[in-house]
Design a protein around this motif. Structure first.
Motif, short mmCIF file in Angstrom:
data_model
loop_
_atom_site.label_atom_id
_atom_site.label_comp_id
_atom_site.label_asym_id
_atom_site.label_seq_id
_atom_site.Cartn_x
_atom_site.Cartn_y
_atom_site.Cartn_z
N TYR A 37 49.86 41.91 -2.15
CA TYR A 37 50.73 43.01 -1.73
C TYR A 37 51.41 43.59 -2.96
O TYR A 37 52.00 42.87 -3.77
N ASP A 38 51.32 44.91 -3.10
CA ASP A 38 51.96 45.59 -4.22
C ASP A 38 52.41 46.96 -3.74
O ASP A 38 51.59 47.81 -3.38
N MET A 72 49.61 47.96 0.27
CA MET A 72 50.93 47.88 0.88
C MET A 72 50.80 48.38 2.32
O MET A 72 49.75 48.88 2.72
N GLN A 193 51.16 42.63 4.19
CA GLN A 193 52.52 42.12 3.93
C GLN A 193 52.42 40.76 3.27
O GLN A 193 51.39 40.40 2.75
N LYS A 195 54.39 39.47 0.66
CA LYS A 195 54.58 39.42 -0.78
C LYS A 195 55.00 38.01 -1.20
O LYS A 195 55.94 37.44 -0.67
N ALA A 200 49.08 36.98 1.25
CA ALA A 200 49.57 38.32 0.96
C ALA A 200 48.43 39.34 0.98
O ALA A 200 47.36 39.11 0.42
N ASP A 296 59.07 46.39 1.01
CA ASP A 296 58.80 45.39 -0.02
C ASP A 296 57.75 44.36 0.38
O ASP A 296 57.31 43.57 -0.46
N GLY A 297 57.34 44.34 1.64
CA GLY A 297 56.28 43.40 2.05
C GLY A 297 56.75 42.00 2.32
O GLY A 297 55.92 41.12 2.62
N GLU A 298 58.04 41.72 2.23
CA GLU A 298 58.52 40.36 2.45
C GLU A 298 58.70 40.10 3.95
O GLU A 298 59.29 40.91 4.66
#
Length: 301
Positions: A37-38, A72, A193, A195, A200, A296-298
């Motif tokens: 994930y970026d 993402m 997602q 991260k 990920a 942010d993907g968290e």
């Protein structure tokens, strides 16, 4: 649900493209899971789009690594849509979607591009995937209680957001329910997602509305703290229509009229030709990403 809403829900079902969205989810889950994930990347690879290409981000293509590249969440949802259209075109031979919405709309970042609206770029006023599909004549916002697997959700938490493909309602014990009801505590989804997590990138998650968060279960990673709301700005939910029911040209004309009206009000003494010129400049101007958008993907797990 009253009779009017039932008829409307049935009409949306008849127009549904969910079957192909779910086929795309299955394909991507099998062939492109993980990848990382970026937030600064886009698609996991260059994507075929009729005879054209929807391009992966420059950072990805220049990395020297083989796909799948990091992606993402918003790009992941767009990738599902693009692959659903590919699968449909290959199965049926119907390529009308590519004629209605060209690859440029997925590659550009201007006001009339689907990319800028899906990614909720600054100045678009977009509130998510469903809102964008409705704006482009490709779908409709529908209440959370009327979602079906293969629909789309943009969720919000207290400090972050996410774009996902809806896979089904959940009860408090991770069970996927056959439909909406009083036992709904969350929903299963597919997106990118995680991260910093081992999976990920493209993966499934089990989302729960706060403050409830179930105990962890192996193989069922959680995304807790989702805000439950009927406000489509906080929980943007809706469906993608079958290309035979798209009205992209009509939607584009409506958007142009709206922008032209705004341009005219700011330039009341300019000629018709000047207003038309300024309208096209405004529509084609490349927009900036929304700096206040936290994707942010968290997730919890």
């Amino acid at each position: 649900m009253d009779r009017r809403r039932h008829r409307q829900a049935q009409s949306d079902t008849d127009k549904s493209f969910n079957r192909y969205v779910l086929k795309a989810v299955e394909y991507i889950a099998q062939h492109r899971a993980g990848g990382g994930y970026d937030l600064n990347r886009a698609f996991t690879q260059n994507l075929g789009y009729g005879g054209d290409v929807v391009k992966a981000s420059a950072a990805s293509t220049g990395s020297g690594a083989a796909p799948p590249y990091p992606t993402m969440c918003v790009a992941a949802v767009a990738e599902v849509m693009i692959e659903a259209l590919r699968i449909y075109a290959e199965e049926t031979g119907d390529r009308s979607a590519y004629q209605q919405l060209g690859a440029r709309s997925w590659n550009s970042g201007n006001l009339r591009s689907i990319k800028a609206n899906l990614f909720m770029f600054a100045e678009t006023g977009s509130r998510g995937t469903a809102g964008t599909l409705q704006r482009f004549g490709m779908g409709k916002e529908v209440p959370f209680a009327e979602l079906r697997p293969g629909d789309f959700v943009n969720l919000n938490r207290q400090k972050s957001g996410h774009a996902v493909v809806f896979m089904g309602y959940l009860d408090r014990a991770y069970n996927v329910l056959p439909g909406f009801g009083p036992n709904v505590a969350g929903f299963k989804y597919f997106s990118a997602q995680g991260k910093g997590k081992p999976d990920a990138g493209f993966a499934y998650r089990y989302a729960y509305f706060g403050p409830y968060c179930p105990a962890p279960v192996a193989g069922k990673p959680r995304d807790c703290g989702v805000i439950r709301s009927a406000n489509q700005k906080l929980l943007n939910t809706g469906t993608m229509y079958h290309p035979k029911h798209w009205r992209v040209a009509e939607a584009a004309a409506s958007m142009q009229l709206l922008v032209r009206s705004a341009v005219k009000s700011k330039n009341p003494t300019r000629s018709v030709a000047d207003v038309d010129m300024l309208t096209n400049i405004e529509l084609d101007r490349e927009l900036a990403p929304n700096p206040g958008l936290n994707l942010d993907g968290e997730t919890t797990d």
